[in-house]
Design a protein around this motif. Sequence first.
Motif, PDB file in Angstrom:
ATOM      1  N   GLY A 180      19.702 -34.211  -0.998  1.00 59.26           N
ATOM      2  CA  GLY A 180      18.537 -34.349  -0.740  1.00 59.26           C
ATOM      3  C   GLY A 180      17.831 -35.067  -0.457  1.00 59.26           C
ATOM      4  N   VAL A 181      17.273 -36.721   0.444  1.00 52.38           N
ATOM      5  CA  VAL A 181      16.710 -37.537  -0.032  1.00 52.38           C
ATOM      6  C   VAL A 181      15.152 -37.611   0.651  1.00 52.38           C
ATOM      7  N   ASP A 182      13.814 -38.059   0.323  1.00 50.41           N
ATOM      8  CA  ASP A 182      13.060 -37.890   0.420  1.00 50.41           C
ATOM      9  C   ASP A 182      11.744 -38.421  -0.388  1.00 50.41           C
ATOM     10  N   ASP A 183      10.929 -39.284   0.387  1.00 49.60           N
ATOM     11  CA  ASP A 183      10.087 -40.569  -0.288  1.00 49.60           C
ATOM     12  C   ASP A 183       8.528 -39.671  -0.111  1.00 49.60           C
ATOM     13  N   PHE A 184       8.676 -38.237   0.788  1.00 45.28           N
ATOM     14  CA  PHE A 184       7.603 -37.704   1.203  1.00 45.28           C
ATOM     15  C   PHE A 184       6.730 -38.552   1.067  1.00 45.28           C
ATOM     16  N   SER A 185       6.083 -39.077   2.158  1.00 47.99           N
ATOM     17  CA  SER A 185       5.580 -40.032   2.946  1.00 47.99           C
ATOM     18  C   SER A 185       5.253 -39.136   3.894  1.00 47.99           C
ATOM     19  N   VAL A 222      11.888 -28.638   0.265  1.00 41.28           N
ATOM     20  CA  VAL A 222      13.185 -28.656   0.136  1.00 41.28           C
ATOM     21  C   VAL A 222      13.489 -27.610  -0.318  1.00 41.28           C
ATOM     22  N   PRO A 223      15.128 -27.170   0.024  1.00 44.62           N
ATOM     23  CA  PRO A 223      15.513 -25.563  -0.196  1.00 44.62           C
ATOM     24  C   PRO A 223      16.185 -25.787  -1.514  1.00 44.62           C
ATOM     25  N   GLU A 224      15.828 -24.357  -2.294  1.00 44.96           N
ATOM     26  CA  GLU A 224      16.713 -24.297  -4.041  1.00 44.96           C
ATOM     27  C   GLU A 224      17.806 -24.421  -3.139  1.00 44.96           C
ATOM     28  N   GLY A 225      18.751 -25.417  -4.899  1.00 48.35           N
ATOM     29  CA  GLY A 225      19.697 -25.488  -4.116  1.00 48.35           C
ATOM     30  C   GLY A 225      20.492 -26.779  -3.990  1.00 48.35           C
ATOM     31  N   ALA A 226      19.114 -27.422  -3.722  1.00 45.58           N
ATOM     32  CA  ALA A 226      20.150 -28.886  -3.090  1.00 45.58           C
ATOM     33  C   ALA A 226      19.157 -29.662  -4.089  1.00 45.58           C
ATOM     34  N   ALA A 227      20.314 -31.362  -4.351  1.00 43.11           N
ATOM     35  CA  ALA A 227      19.597 -32.012  -5.252  1.00 43.11           C
ATOM     36  C   ALA A 227      19.299 -32.655  -4.629  1.00 43.11           C
ATOM     37  N   LEU A 228      18.662 -33.406  -4.998  1.00 44.94           N
ATOM     38  CA  LEU A 228      17.073 -34.042  -4.625  1.00 44.94           C
ATOM     39  C   LEU A 228      16.477 -35.432  -5.339  1.00 44.94           C
ATOM     40  N   ILE A 229      16.849 -36.834  -4.368  1.00 51.72           N
ATOM     41  CA  ILE A 229      16.229 -38.005  -4.969  1.00 51.72           C
ATOM     42  C   ILE A 229      15.363 -38.103  -4.085  1.00 51.72           C
ATOM     43  N   GLU A 230      14.786 -39.338  -4.580  1.00 56.99           N
ATOM     44  CA  GLU A 230      13.386 -39.190  -4.503  1.00 56.99           C
ATOM     45  C   GLU A 230      13.229 -40.786  -4.258  1.00 56.99           C
ATOM     46  N   GLY A 231      12.822 -41.432  -2.796  1.00 54.13           N
ATOM     47  CA  GLY A 231      12.904 -42.704  -2.878  1.00 54.13           C
ATOM     48  C   GLY A 231      13.460 -43.411  -1.395  1.00 54.13           C
ATOM     49  N   ALA A 251      14.472 -47.438   3.292  1.00 57.36           N
ATOM     50  CA  ALA A 251      14.068 -48.975   3.287  1.00 57.36           C
ATOM     51  C   ALA A 251      14.875 -50.004   2.338  1.00 57.36           C
ATOM     52  N   LEU A 252      15.014 -49.293   0.781  1.00 60.65           N
ATOM     53  CA  LEU A 252      14.551 -49.915  -0.316  1.00 60.65           C
ATOM     54  C   LEU A 252      16.166 -50.174  -0.788  1.00 60.65           C
ATOM     55  N   ALA A 253      16.617 -51.376  -0.744  1.00 58.01           N
ATOM     56  CA  ALA A 253      18.563 -51.209  -1.075  1.00 58.01           C
ATOM     57  C   ALA A 253      18.039 -49.499  -2.641  1.00 58.01           C
ATOM     58  N   ASP A 254      17.474 -50.973  -3.864  1.00 56.96           N
ATOM     59  CA  ASP A 254      17.545 -48.796  -4.675  1.00 56.96           C
ATOM     60  C   ASP A 254      17.415 -47.851  -4.668  1.00 56.96           C
ATOM     61  N   THR A 255      17.187 -47.222  -3.821  1.00 56.96           N
ATOM     62  CA  THR A 255      17.692 -45.930  -3.236  1.00 56.96           C
ATOM     63  C   THR A 255      18.388 -45.411  -2.560  1.00 56.96           C
ATOM     64  N   CYS A 256      19.153 -46.061  -1.930  1.00 55.91           N
ATOM     65  CA  CYS A 256      20.953 -46.304  -1.445  1.00 55.91           C
ATOM     66  C   CYS A 256      21.552 -46.372  -2.941  1.00 55.91           C
ATOM     67  N   ARG A 257      21.665 -47.130  -3.608  1.00 55.37           N
ATOM     68  CA  ARG A 257      22.554 -47.413  -5.237  1.00 55.37           C
ATOM     69  C   ARG A 257      22.168 -45.912  -5.942  1.00 55.37           C
ATOM     70  N   ARG A 258      21.027 -44.848  -5.199  1.00 51.90           N
ATOM     71  CA  ARG A 258      20.880 -43.823  -6.265  1.00 51.90           C
ATOM     72  C   ARG A 258      21.979 -42.657  -5.935  1.00 51.90           C
TER      73      ARG A 258
END
Length: 305
Positions: A29-34, A41-50, A53-60
């Motif tokens: 899962g991906v979210d910036d929580f804006s 976010v359900p238990e069991g889902a990996a989370l990437i915060e970001g 619109a920023l290229a750095d988030t996609c690189r993660r």
Amino acid sequence: MKVVITGVGGFIGSHLARRCLAKGWEVIGVDDFSNGKRSNVPEGAALIEGDLALADTCRRLPARCDAVLHLAGQSSGEISFDDPVADLNKNTVSTLNLIRYGISAQANRLVYASSMSVYGDQGDGAVAEDARCRPLSCYGVGKLAAEEYLRIFAPDLPFVAFRMFNVYGPGQDLDNMRQGMVSIFLAQALRTGRIQVKGSLERFRDFIAVEDVVNAWVAAAERADADNRILNLGTGIRTTVGSLLEAIGACLPGIAWYCEGSTQGDQSGIYADPARLRQTLGLGQPMALTDGIGRFAAWARTQEG
């Protein structure tokens, strides 16, 4: 299946993530929580915060995935006028970044949350996907632009774009008074007993339960024969604002409503022609509005104490 779900902390994204996990899929899962909430976010889902619109988030994001399910973004036509550039970044730049990511990750397809807002006012009749698009809000313009980016890159990354109609159901944000007609009305009814309607009671919409929306998204993630389609995600049922209020009133007796004000960029009336959706994905009949409102109202009561 290994899927990347953007907007995983949001209303629809969290429902979709739970369904995918129940199917045994790996969910990143991906979210910036804006807009979304960590608690969604359900238990069991990996989370990437970001911010996508920023290229750095996609690189993660993971080096490989089977599908990108893109629900993140700013989802209010009214709010899009506050800062059109921010809206463009949230809804269009983020999509272009994810297209580039999906190609590099060798994803089978990208499923995208577009909107009925791309159509603008279409008159009183079911709207099919080949109707001329005349968006009335910055939000609608950005969603339509994102669809065009998907079309351009389709040879490298197949897509399904859902033009989402009025989604409602348990988990919708009752504190957001600028997005989600059903949730706004329910929140007002439970807190004050009075609902402010911005516009005429004769305006009409196509209200679809979140459970039916998730069914469509899962089918689109799995079915290659849906590739490169733009699909209306609605019920095909024309419901006036007045009829919606009556359905809410049946669940919450004693409430009242009044008409005051208007909303910038609001569509006077729109409902879907869902023929292409049903033919492509083989979906069954949608949940009846009375049943869906009953479930939503019961859940909302628990949230309001």
